[in-house]
Design a protein around this motif. Sequence first.
Motif, PDB file in Angstrom:
ATOM      1  N   ASP A   1      -0.356  -3.990  11.666  1.00  0.00           N
ATOM      2  CA  ASP A   1      -1.781  -3.323  12.127  1.00  0.00           C
ATOM      3  C   ASP A   1      -2.970  -4.447  11.930  1.00  0.00           C
ATOM      4  O   ASP A   1      -3.798  -4.515  12.941  1.00  0.00           O
ATOM      5  N   PHE A   2      -2.668  -5.260  11.212  1.00  0.00           N
ATOM      6  CA  PHE A   2      -3.692  -6.434  11.062  1.00  0.00           C
ATOM      7  C   PHE A   2      -2.812  -7.826  11.191  1.00  0.00           C
ATOM      8  O   PHE A   2      -2.370  -8.406  10.182  1.00  0.00           O
ATOM      9  N   GLU A   3      -2.673  -7.951  12.451  1.00  0.00           N
ATOM     10  CA  GLU A   3      -1.807  -9.044  12.727  1.00  0.00           C
ATOM     11  C   GLU A   3      -2.373 -10.408  12.207  1.00  0.00           C
ATOM     12  O   GLU A   3      -1.201 -11.128  11.795  1.00  0.00           O
ATOM     13  N   GLN A   4      -3.443 -10.855  12.360  1.00  0.00           N
ATOM     14  CA  GLN A   4      -3.705 -12.032  11.663  1.00  0.00           C
ATOM     15  C   GLN A   4      -3.283 -12.211  10.177  1.00  0.00           C
ATOM     16  O   GLN A   4      -3.116 -13.344   9.860  1.00  0.00           O
ATOM     17  N   LEU A   5      -3.564 -11.365   9.596  1.00  0.00           N
ATOM     18  CA  LEU A   5      -3.316 -11.166   8.062  1.00  0.00           C
ATOM     19  C   LEU A   5      -2.150 -10.762   7.716  1.00  0.00           C
ATOM     20  O   LEU A   5      -1.545 -11.132   6.240  1.00  0.00           O
ATOM     21  N   GLY A   6      -1.073 -10.432   8.720  1.00  0.00           N
ATOM     22  CA  GLY A   6       0.297  -9.946   8.362  1.00  0.00           C
ATOM     23  C   GLY A   6       0.318  -8.906   7.358  1.00  0.00           C
ATOM     24  O   GLY A   6       1.093  -8.602   6.638  1.00  0.00           O
ATOM     25  N   ILE A   7      -0.624  -7.761   7.740  1.00  0.00           N
ATOM     26  CA  ILE A   7      -0.660  -6.741   6.771  1.00  0.00           C
ATOM     27  C   ILE A   7      -0.645  -5.475   7.472  1.00  0.00           C
ATOM     28  O   ILE A   7      -1.155  -5.145   8.664  1.00  0.00           O
ATOM     29  N   GLU A   8       0.407  -4.286   7.047  1.00  0.00           N
ATOM     30  CA  GLU A   8       0.404  -2.972   7.816  1.00  0.00           C
ATOM     31  C   GLU A   8      -0.426  -2.135   7.041  1.00  0.00           C
ATOM     32  O   GLU A   8      -0.495  -2.051   5.602  1.00  0.00           O
ATOM     33  N   LEU A   9      -0.898  -1.173   7.918  1.00  0.00           N
ATOM     34  CA  LEU A   9      -1.634   0.026   7.234  1.00  0.00           C
ATOM     35  C   LEU A   9      -0.774   1.192   7.161  1.00  0.00           C
ATOM     36  O   LEU A   9      -0.328   1.721   8.020  1.00  0.00           O
ATOM     37  N   LYS A  10      -0.715   1.669   6.000  1.00  0.00           N
ATOM     38  CA  LYS A  10      -0.141   3.125   5.882  1.00  0.00           C
ATOM     39  C   LYS A  10      -0.804   4.086   5.007  1.00  0.00           C
ATOM     40  O   LYS A  10      -1.159   3.755   4.067  1.00  0.00           O
ATOM     41  N   THR A  11      -1.284   5.268   5.794  1.00  0.00           N
ATOM     42  CA  THR A  11      -1.804   6.170   5.083  1.00  0.00           C
ATOM     43  C   THR A  11      -0.690   7.071   4.271  1.00  0.00           C
ATOM     44  O   THR A  11       0.480   7.347   4.863  1.00  0.00           O
ATOM     45  N   ILE A  12      -1.079   7.856   3.286  1.00  0.00           N
ATOM     46  CA  ILE A  12      -0.017   8.628   2.620  1.00  0.00           C
ATOM     47  C   ILE A  12      -0.530   9.774   1.932  1.00  0.00           C
ATOM     48  O   ILE A  12      -1.343   9.483   0.930  1.00  0.00           O
ATOM     49  N   PRO A  13      -0.438  10.902   2.685  1.00  0.00           N
ATOM     50  CA  PRO A  13      -0.978  12.212   2.338  1.00  0.00           C
ATOM     51  C   PRO A  13      -0.347  12.320   0.687  1.00  0.00           C
ATOM     52  O   PRO A  13       0.714  12.371   0.410  1.00  0.00           O
ATOM     53  N   ILE A  14      -1.217  12.838  -0.172  1.00  0.00           N
ATOM     54  CA  ILE A  14      -0.823  12.891  -1.482  1.00  0.00           C
ATOM     55  C   ILE A  14      -1.247  14.417  -2.124  1.00  0.00           C
ATOM     56  O   ILE A  14      -2.417  15.042  -1.520  1.00  0.00           O
ATOM     57  N   SER A  15      -0.446  15.142  -3.225  1.00  0.00           N
ATOM     58  CA  SER A  15      -0.876  16.506  -3.560  1.00  0.00           C
ATOM     59  C   SER A  15      -1.910  16.142  -4.702  1.00  0.00           C
ATOM     60  O   SER A  15      -2.579  15.166  -5.081  1.00  0.00           O
ATOM     61  N   TYR A  16      -2.509  17.135  -5.212  1.00  0.00           N
ATOM     62  CA  TYR A  16      -3.417  17.298  -6.247  1.00  0.00           C
ATOM     63  C   TYR A  16      -2.863  16.436  -7.678  1.00  0.00           C
ATOM     64  O   TYR A  16      -3.556  15.954  -8.061  1.00  0.00           O
ATOM     65  N   SER A  17      -1.561  16.224  -7.533  1.00  0.00           N
ATOM     66  CA  SER A  17      -1.303  15.673  -8.763  1.00  0.00           C
ATOM     67  C   SER A  17      -0.894  14.098  -8.408  1.00  0.00           C
ATOM     68  O   SER A  17      -0.327  13.676  -9.346  1.00  0.00           O
ATOM     69  N   GLY A  18      -1.120  13.919  -7.512  1.00  0.00           N
ATOM     70  CA  GLY A  18      -1.003  12.379  -6.860  1.00  0.00           C
ATOM     71  C   GLY A  18       0.210  11.859  -6.380  1.00  0.00           C
ATOM     72  O   GLY A  18       0.730  10.771  -6.122  1.00  0.00           O
ATOM     73  N   LYS A  19       1.187  12.972  -6.133  1.00  0.00           N
ATOM     74  CA  LYS A  19       2.600  12.732  -5.682  1.00  0.00           C
ATOM     75  C   LYS A  19       2.712  12.619  -3.964  1.00  0.00           C
ATOM     76  O   LYS A  19       1.830  13.689  -3.327  1.00  0.00           O
ATOM     77  N   PRO A  20       3.208  11.839  -3.274  1.00  0.00           N
ATOM     78  CA  PRO A  20       3.354  11.868  -1.887  1.00  0.00           C
ATOM     79  C   PRO A  20       3.917  13.282  -1.247  1.00  0.00           C
ATOM     80  O   PRO A  20       4.991  13.664  -1.989  1.00  0.00           O
ATOM     81  N   LEU A  21       3.510  13.730  -0.289  1.00  0.00           N
ATOM     82  CA  LEU A  21       3.949  14.944   0.252  1.00  0.00           C
ATOM     83  C   LEU A  21       4.822  15.006   1.347  1.00  0.00           C
ATOM     84  O   LEU A  21       5.357  15.872   1.807  1.00  0.00           O
ATOM     85  N   GLU A  22       4.886  13.667   1.797  1.00  0.00           N
ATOM     86  CA  GLU A  22       5.991  13.465   3.045  1.00  0.00           C
ATOM     87  C   GLU A  22       6.411  12.121   3.018  1.00  0.00           C
ATOM     88  O   GLU A  22       5.795  11.208   2.158  1.00  0.00           O
ATOM     89  N   THR A  23       7.700  11.793   3.743  1.00  0.00           N
ATOM     90  CA  THR A  23       7.994  10.688   3.853  1.00  0.00           C
ATOM     91  C   THR A  23       7.152   9.829   4.650  1.00  0.00           C
ATOM     92  O   THR A  23       6.075  10.463   5.412  1.00  0.00           O
ATOM     93  N   THR A  24       7.296   8.263   4.717  1.00  0.00           N
ATOM     94  CA  THR A  24       6.392   7.522   5.326  1.00  0.00           C
ATOM     95  C   THR A  24       7.035   6.646   6.540  1.00  0.00           C
ATOM     96  O   THR A  24       8.072   6.189   6.246  1.00  0.00           O
ATOM     97  N   PHE A  25       6.707   7.046   7.586  1.00  0.00           N
ATOM     98  CA  PHE A  25       7.173   6.303   9.005  1.00  0.00           C
ATOM     99  C   PHE A  25       6.883   4.957   8.701  1.00  0.00           C
ATOM    100  O   PHE A  25       5.945   4.312   8.806  1.00  0.00           O
ATOM    101  N   VAL A  26       8.097   4.299   9.115  1.00  0.00           N
ATOM    102  CA  VAL A  26       7.892   2.865   9.096  1.00  0.00           C
ATOM    103  C   VAL A  26       8.036   2.101  10.524  1.00  0.00           C
ATOM    104  O   VAL A  26       6.816   1.643  10.935  1.00  0.00           O
ATOM    105  N   CYS A  27       8.955   2.493  11.187  1.00  0.00           N
ATOM    106  CA  CYS A  27       8.952   1.936  12.659  1.00  0.00           C
ATOM    107  C   CYS A  27      10.058   2.534  13.371  1.00  0.00           C
ATOM    108  O   CYS A  27      11.015   3.224  12.571  1.00  0.00           O
TER     109      CYS A  27
END
Length: 221
Positions: A64-90
């Motif tokens: 996503d940030f091509e010049q920096l070589g960094i990918e952005l990933k949002t991660i929906p979390i529960s009240y306890s801070g646990k991920p609620l779903e798998t994360t799409f990579v590509c």
Amino acid sequence: MKSEPQSELELLERASNIAGISFQELADEAKIEVPPDLRRDKGWVGQLLEWHLGATAGSKPTQDFEQLGIELKTIPISYSGKPLETTFVCVAPLVGVHGLTWETSHVRNKLSRVLWVPVEGEREIPLAERRVGSPLIWSPSEEEELQLKTDWEELMEMIVLGRVEQINARHGEMLQLRPKAANSRVLTEAYGASGKPIKTLPRGFYLRTQFTARILEQHYI
């Protein structure tokens, strides 16, 4: 859209500056409408954050940030801070896969440096009221990369052998392969066990929640 950040530090500062802010406030600033829910707008949260952070890649297969070589990933979390779903990579390649290696794979490229942005994901919180969490920048450790590589090689071997239709949720400890299509009429070409072309659903690589939960735990505890 904001200009592209010029350094990793600047990107992290931007992401930190929107922590605690609601989607409604961020959408108002970007002049983007908040959908009632994410059923038809799966990528909406990511697009909203891309606007605020200055991501440039759009749907290109680069980070996503091509010049920096960094990918952005949002991660929906529960009240306890646990991920609620798998994360799409590509999206996974299903043809022309002979000779592909982990070292040159899209998965490795996308996951080499990631800006993780946790967001409130509990369904009962109206989308407009959900807030952005504190960001972190991450690269896989040697052990994590080995796990990912092992899963990737197992899944790609099945694709090469024409067994894509037999891959299910049990394959891959940390990285899994799942259908990736808006509806079941979207088909792509792959190879069957006989070596002849078949039509099948496009597939995507996803990180399991136990993998992303560990990343969050290591960082926030």
